[in-house]
Each structure stands twice: as C-alpha cells, then as structure tokens.
Design an enzyme around this catalytic site. Structure first.
Site, PDB file in Angstrom:
ATOM      1  N   ASP A 230       0.900  -1.275  -0.062  1.00 43.28           N
ATOM      2  CA  ASP A 230      -0.040  -0.074  -0.063  1.00 43.28           C
ATOM      3  C   ASP A 230       0.891   1.214  -0.188  1.00 43.28           C
ATOM      4  O   ASP A 230       2.241   1.344   0.515  1.00 43.28           O
ATOM      5  CB  ASP A 230      -0.851   0.104   1.275  1.00 43.28           C
ATOM      6  CG  ASP A 230      -1.987   0.980   0.792  1.00 43.28           C
ATOM      7  OD1 ASP A 230      -2.043   1.822   0.137  1.00 43.28           O
ATOM      8  OD2 ASP A 230      -3.018   0.744   1.680  1.00 43.28           O
TER       9      ASP A 230
HETATM   10  C1  BGC Z   1      -4.869   3.358  -0.213  1.00 44.76           C
HETATM   11  C2  BGC Z   1      -5.116   2.418  -0.985  1.00 44.76           C
HETATM   12  C3  BGC Z   1      -4.685   3.112  -2.394  1.00 44.76           C
HETATM   13  C4  BGC Z   1      -3.439   3.691  -2.390  1.00 44.76           C
HETATM   14  C5  BGC Z   1      -2.960   4.439  -3.699  1.00 44.76           C
HETATM   15  C6  BGC Z   1      -3.657   4.035   0.033  1.00 44.76           C
HETATM   16  O1  BGC Z   1      -3.720   5.131   0.921  1.00 44.76           O
HETATM   17  O2  BGC Z   1      -5.040   2.502   1.170  1.00 44.76           O
HETATM   18  O3  BGC Z   1      -6.533   1.726  -1.273  1.00 44.76           O
HETATM   19  O4  BGC Z   1      -4.713   2.270  -3.536  1.00 44.76           O
HETATM   20  O5  BGC Z   1      -3.476   4.662  -1.354  1.00 44.76           O
HETATM   21  O6  BGC Z   1      -3.892   5.794  -3.752  1.00 44.76           O
END
Ligand code: BGC
Length: 754
Positions: A230
């Site tokens: 993530d």
């Molecule tokens: C989120 C993800 C997301 C990623 C990219 C993170 O903060 O938890 O779900 O895909 O950011 O935006």
C-alpha cells in the site's frame, strides 16, 4: 513482447533496484534498453482514477473523467457475480483507454465494524460473499489485460491508526473470516497483484510479514503475481523484500532505487531476493501485455452509463415496504414531493483514494422529473444543508411541499464528512437535521418513501417508523439518481440484499468493546463472531438481518434435497425449487447456510456457503442446484493447523436471508480426518477414547498400580475429574514409577506400533 526470464537475467543491480522501488507515485520504472515499458497503477476500484495531465501529484481529486460505478458496498449488495464480471470488463476498457495497466482494487476486507470509515470500499461482513464477488470482478477486469490488486492484505479493518496499529487476530479467526475472501479470489481469478496493508498483523507489519506474503499467499494458495505495498506501507525494505514484497510504492525516483542498491551492496539485502521480486514484476507485465490481443478498444460510454444505472438498481436494498407503497405510480396524477438535498446533489461515492471524476452525474430529481414526464406534479425542497447545520426555514419549506403532495420521497444519507478513507465513523445515526426533517414531514403526510445514500450502514428503526418504505441505495455510483428513479417508479426491481447486518444500536455490534484499540494494538476479541455470526450466536435482535431485502414480487422455496454424491468425500449437492409467486418479474437471492450440529469446537450458528441470484417471470419456477465442498463444512483446527471436517450431522438451510430460512434438511458426512498421534500431553480422555491406546494404557497401569487403586477408565467420576488432564500429569501425580522405557513403549503401542 518480452521474455521476462530472459530480461531478468540481463538486469543490472541498479535496474533491478529501480524496478522494485517504483518510479513515480503511479508508475514502475521502465527499462528502456531492454524494451520494458513502465507499468501504470492507479486507483480504483469503482472507476479509473487517472490524474489529469496538469494535476498536482498531491491533488487526488483532479482526475480525468471516468465512469463512477457503484462502490463495493453497493456491489456487494447485488450478490450478482455476473454483474461484477461485466463491471470488471467495463473498467478494463476504461483503464486501457486511460493508459492504466493495474487498477488498484477490489477492496475485500471484511466489515468487522460498521464504524470503519472505508466500509463503502468493501463488499461484505461475510467472506464467502466477498470472495465470490471479488473473483468475478477480477476475472472481468483481467481478461483483456488489465491487472487487479486485491487489497488490503490483510486485517485492515479500520482506518483509525491504520499505519501503525497491530491487529491481534488468532489464526482460526484469520483463516475463517479475514483470509478466505483473498484466498478464494487468488485461487479462482489469479489476480495480477495483491496489495500489502498498512497495519501490522500479530506483531509483524503486513508488508514485512513472511507468513502472510509468502507462506500463506504463495506457498499455500499458489499466488503467482506480485505483491505491491500500500502507498507508503514499507518502513523497512530490507525486511519487506525477503518476506515477499515485490514492489514498493509510491516510487520516489532515483532515491528509492539507490536505497535498495545500497542495501544490497552493504549486505543488508540479499541480491537473490531483489532478483525474485524484479522477475515477478516483469512476469506480470509480460502476461498483461500478452493478453491484449487488440489495440486500445474504443470505450462505449453509453453502454457504461446503462450498465452503471442497472448495477445501482441491482444493488439497491428495499428494507421495508408497508402496504406495497412502492413502486409509485408515475401516471396516477397527483403531487409528488421530492425532498432532501441528496435528490439534487447526490452522494454517490466515498472520499479518499477511490474518488473518481464521473463522466456524467444523474440526479434523482432530474431523473424522476424526466420519467414522470408531466404526469405528476413534482415539487422539490432541499430540507437540509449538506454541512448538517440546522435550518428551520428549510424544514418549513419541505413540510409545506409535503402537505400539498399525495406522495413524498425523502432523500437522506451520510454527508461526505461522515465517512471516508483515513478516519472511522463515530456513530451509526443520520445527522440530526435530517431526522428532524423526516419527523416534521411525517407529522403532515404519512405517505413517505425514504431513499438512503450512505457507504456504511445507518440504524434505520426510527426512519422505518416514520416512513412506509425505505430504500437503501448505498453509494451507488454516478447513475444512482437514475437508478433511484427507476426503482421508485417500478421500472427496475430493487435487486439488492444486505451484505451487512443492520444493527439496532452501535453497542450491539461485535467489535464494540475492542474497537478501535490503542494506537499500537487492536484485539479481535470477538474472534470469528463477526456480522451475523455474532448476532446469531448472541441471539440478538437486529434492525435487518444479513441477506435481507424485499422485492416487488414474492418467491416460494420448495423441495429441498441434499445429497452426498460420493461417500468418500465430505461434499454435498443442495437443490431446491424457486418460484416467483407474485405479479411481477423479479430476482431472488437464494442463500444456503450450513450448521455443524455437533462440534468439538465452538462454531457459528450458521454460515453462508453458497448463493445464487435468480431472475424469474411471474409464475416461473427454476430448480437451483448448488455444490458444497469439504471446505464448506470445515473449521480451522488450531491443533492440527489444518481445515477439518468432523464427521456427523450438518444442517443445510436455504432461504431469503440469514433469518428467513425457508427450508431445512440434514446431511450426514462420514469421512473422518486422520487422527492426530497421541502424546503424553494428550488428555486422559483422548487416550481412553481410542481402543488401542486404552488397552496399552491399562497394561502399563496394571503393572505399576498399587492394590486398591481406582480403575479410572471404568470410573465415571474419576474420568470426569481426570479426563482433561494431560496423561503426563496424571502419571506424575499418581504413578511415579512408570519408567521412561515403559512410556516410550506406551506411545508406540497407542499410536499403532506393536
Ligand atoms: C490506499 C489504497 C490506495 C493507495 C493509492 C492508499 O492510501 O489505502 O487503497 O490504492 O493509497 O492511492
């Protein structure tokens, strides 16, 4: 296009490091000299969120237009795997058109608590439903060469402290509740990527968790893609990459690559681990390119518009409908008061990384007006402000409109500030101003339908007392306004069923005393009793049970038959007949629940194991046949660390919700799991229950016992007293003279030796 293995063998250390470290916020590094293009990864999941060319990288909301499909909370309520596959395909077409290789979704974390601010991005409180829907979505997306990313792996069930909290979850609970949706999707849809979550799991950050990312995900489930972190989840790359993380995002250009290369040079990171990660990224990229047999297809926006509107209606759950108040008659004349700001300013998606710029927004007010086409006199009043500040004038205006109308539709819901990625909710109620509006309107006109827009559940009992019908739209995507008009006027069926229990109060919810924990830890103390498993086990009343949802028609369930096709396997086939007994075409979500009638461990009262959405014309019948395999009867046995089916009787129920079971049958399964070998730490009772062990034990005891000693295995009171004692303790207490050799012989004899 390129051979990943051959390319991997040619990469320099710096090139490998660059691949694994990512390049920009949304891309991997290209290796131009070897003709490896960069991969573009963007959110997802409910629409393609490709930042505008001129957008500031930090500005998440400045993106190119894309269809905003219903959120997962809505799609979860559709229980419709074919629909999800279609949406996946549509998302793939838009991804390709916007130059996106991997769409970051679906989100398939389990809704542990209704307070999770991100529940709108997750399907359900149930792992079987979540897994089936996720797999269908992934299949649809990936077939034309756009990769999915199952997120957030794993146990990311709250937003509070999500980047530092340690989820403490016992293995059985993980295996039965929090992992199976991922497992099902991995095994059945081969996702290109899995996203490692921000939180830690049982003491180890998910992005550094070897057990999770390598032993379970790859070695047990056969995952073959790459694991991406993530965004910002990797604190220690030297721990993450050997544990099974392949791509660290977001990229930070040369800085990230230099850091990884330096770790290798100084000996902190083994180059072989970097090789493996780089090769996995190349393999996924090559595989995606290979699946793109056509050039970039043109996007059929009109088709996507219709699809998203249909999907929103298929996801809308009709919670109550007294005296068949809905559907409203568009042509009967008379006034129709449309109240609530959400009728003209729809709340259709959630805040945070899944936010997309819709191609075209439908409002319920416009769509109702268009559909009624002058046959009814529509009056609109906003009734409340989106910032929830009180306004008696707005309420008065709405009351006046309701007073003069025959029918009233009130659009209520959660404002954007109430739920989002990044924080959790604090209550399950609608804002006071909205309830004040509803109370005031109900005092002058009882003919009210309420339409709700919210990502996480709200408590509905007071709303239901004030309104004849309540339609839950969730955050239904850009066409949710049109879908609301379709369902309200009966042009479409309310196709949704609850993927999540609606509780009566926050204090009744399963994780209540263990949520959100401290910044450092959250204990999953309710164990497997999440959602309906909790309400059923604790025999609590609920607002509406899991699986509930009304239709405009009615269905009958008859002739349940359960058979075991092969007595050598603990598997069954369940069949029953479903008949549309009403006057309109409609769809039913037939649900099959399994209960282990007698088990050696605590088990839920019933668990969803299969379901099918069936569309039937009035009077039409269909035989529905669903298969249950070994796993559908099994629990995770902590002692053998394996799935185990205990032979015996299982109850199979089919029905319209977890608390509306129409048919029940029992089935006997007979295949026993292999016995665990007995040890000196096995309980006396376990020894005595196996004839061979019992005989061996008797021989040993006879040799050492004193005259007059109790014959414990024929002595019920003695057994009650000592039955749960490890054998070793019993012997030490009463018979210290058993020699080590006698003990070794005893074990050999008990476990099948001489
Ligand atoms: C989120 C993800 C997301 C990623 C990219 C993170 O903060 O938890 O779900 O895909 O950011 O935006």
């Amino acid at each position: 296009m390129f051979d990943p293995q051959a390319v991997a063998a040619l990469l320099t250390l710096d090139e490998k490091a660059a691949l694994v470290a990512g390049d920009t916020v949304w891309t991997t590094a290209a290796v131009e000299r070897l003709e490896v293009p960069a991969l573009v990864l963007t959110d997802g999941p409910h629409g393609v969120r490709r930042l505008a060319e001129d957008a500031d990288p930090g500005d998440l909301y400045n993106c190119r237009p894309a269809t905003a499909f219903p959120t997962a909370a809505a799609m979860g309520s559709s229980w419709d795997t074919e629909l999800l596959e279609e949406i996946g395909e549509a998302l793939a077409a838009e991804s390709r058109a916007l130059g996106v290789d991997v769409l970051l979704g679906p989100g398939l974390n389990i809704k542990r608590t209704p307070l999770c601010g991100r529940n709108f991005e997750y399907f359900s409180e149930d792992p079987v439903l979540s897994g089936h829907l996720a797999a269908a979505w992934v299949r649809g997306l990936q077939q034309s060469g756009v990769g999915a990313s199952l997120k957030h792996f794993a146990a990311n069930n709250q937003e509070t402290n999500r980047m530092r909290v340690n989820a403490e979850v016992d293995e059985r609970t993980l295996r039965e509740i929090y992992l199976p949706a991922f497992e099902y999707a991995v095994r059945n849809s081969a996702p290109a990527t899995v996203m490692a979550a921000y939180n830690a799991l049982n003491g180890v950050p998910a992005a550094q968790n070897r057990w999770l990312l390598t032993e379970v995900l790859r070695e047990e489930w056969g995952f073959d893609g790459f694991v991406v972190s993530d965004w910002g989840a990797v604190a220690d790359p030297a721990a993450a990459i050997p544990a099974g993380l392949d791509l660290r995002m977001p990229g930070t250009g040369d800085r990230g690559a230099a850091e990884l290369a330096a770790l290798v040079k100084e000996g902190t990171l083994d180059e072989a681990d970097l090789d493996r990660a780089a090769e996995r990224i190349l393999r996924v990229a090559a595989d995606l390119y290979a699946r793109r047999t056509t050039g970039v297809p043109a996007v059929d926006h009109e088709h996507h518009r219709q699809l998203t509107r249909r999907a929103a209606a298929e996801s809308a759950v009709l919670l109550t409908n007294e005296e068949a108040f809905l559907p409203l008659d568009a042509s009967r004349g008379g006034g129709l008061a449309v109240l609530g700001e959400f009728a003209r300013t729809p709340r259709f998606q959630g805040g945070g990384s899944s936010h997309v710029q819709p191609t075209r927004l439908e409002t319920a007010l416009e769509e109702l007006t268009r559909a009624v086409d002058g046959r009814r006199d529509i009056t609109f009043a906003p009734g409340f402000r989106l910032d929830s500040s009180p306004s008696p004038e707005l309420i008065d205006e709405a009351v006046a409109a309701a007073q003069n109308a025959d029918d009233v539709v009130v659009f209520l819901g959660l404002p954007e500030a109430a739920e989002s990625e990044g924080f959790d909710r604090t209550c399950l109620d609608l804002p006071d101003v909205q309830l004040d509006l509803l109370r005031a309107v109900a005092a002058v006109n009882p003919r009210i339908a309420v339409v709700l827009s919210n990502g996480g559940v709200v408590v509905t009992h007071e709303i239901e007392e004030l309104a004849r019908s309540v339609l839950e739209l969730w955050l239904g995507g850009q066409a949710s306004g049109g879908a609301a008009a379709d369902v309200l006027l009966g042009r479409a069926e309310p196709g949704g069923r609850l993927a999540e229990t609606i509780p009566l109060a926050l204090s009744h919810t399963p994780a209540h005393i263990n949520f959100p924990g401290t910044p450092e830890r959250v204990l999953y103390g309710e164990r497997l009793y999440v959602g309906y498993r909790w309400y059923d086990k604790t025999a609590r009343d609920v607002g509406h049970p899991f699986g509930h949802g009304l239709s405009y028609t009615t269905f009958a369930y008859t002739d349940l038959a359960v058979r075991v096709p092969d007595p050598r396997r603990n598997a069954a086939v369940v069949a029953f007949t479903l008949t549309n007994t009403g006057q309109r075409t409609g769809s039913e979500v037939a649900q099959v629940y399994v209960t282990d009638v007698e088990a050696s461990v605590d088990r839920p009262e019933r668990e969803l194991k299969a379901f099918r959405k069936v569309r039937l014309a009035p009077g039409e019948s269909r035989r529905v046949e669903l298969s249950l395999d070994e796993r559908d009867f099994a629990f995770w046995d902590e002692r053998r660390r394996a799935w185990t089916v205990e032979p015996g009787t299982f109850r199979i129920s089919a029905g319209a919700s977890s608390r509306d079971l129409r048919l029940t049958a029992v089935v006997d399964l007979s295949v026993a799991p292999p016995e665990l070998p007995l040890t000196l730490d096995s309980a006396v009772e376990e020894w005595i229950n196996r004839p061979q062990a019992r005989a061996a034990l008797r021989r040993v005891l006879a040799a050492v016992s004193r005259p007059g000693a109790r014959d414990f295995d024929n002595d019920e009171t003695g057994l009650l007293l000592m039955g749960s004692m490890p054998l070793r303790r019993m012997l030490a207490l009463g018979m210290p003279d058993v020699s080590p050799q006698a003990l070794a012989d005893l074990l050999a004899a008990a476990n099948g030796g001489a």
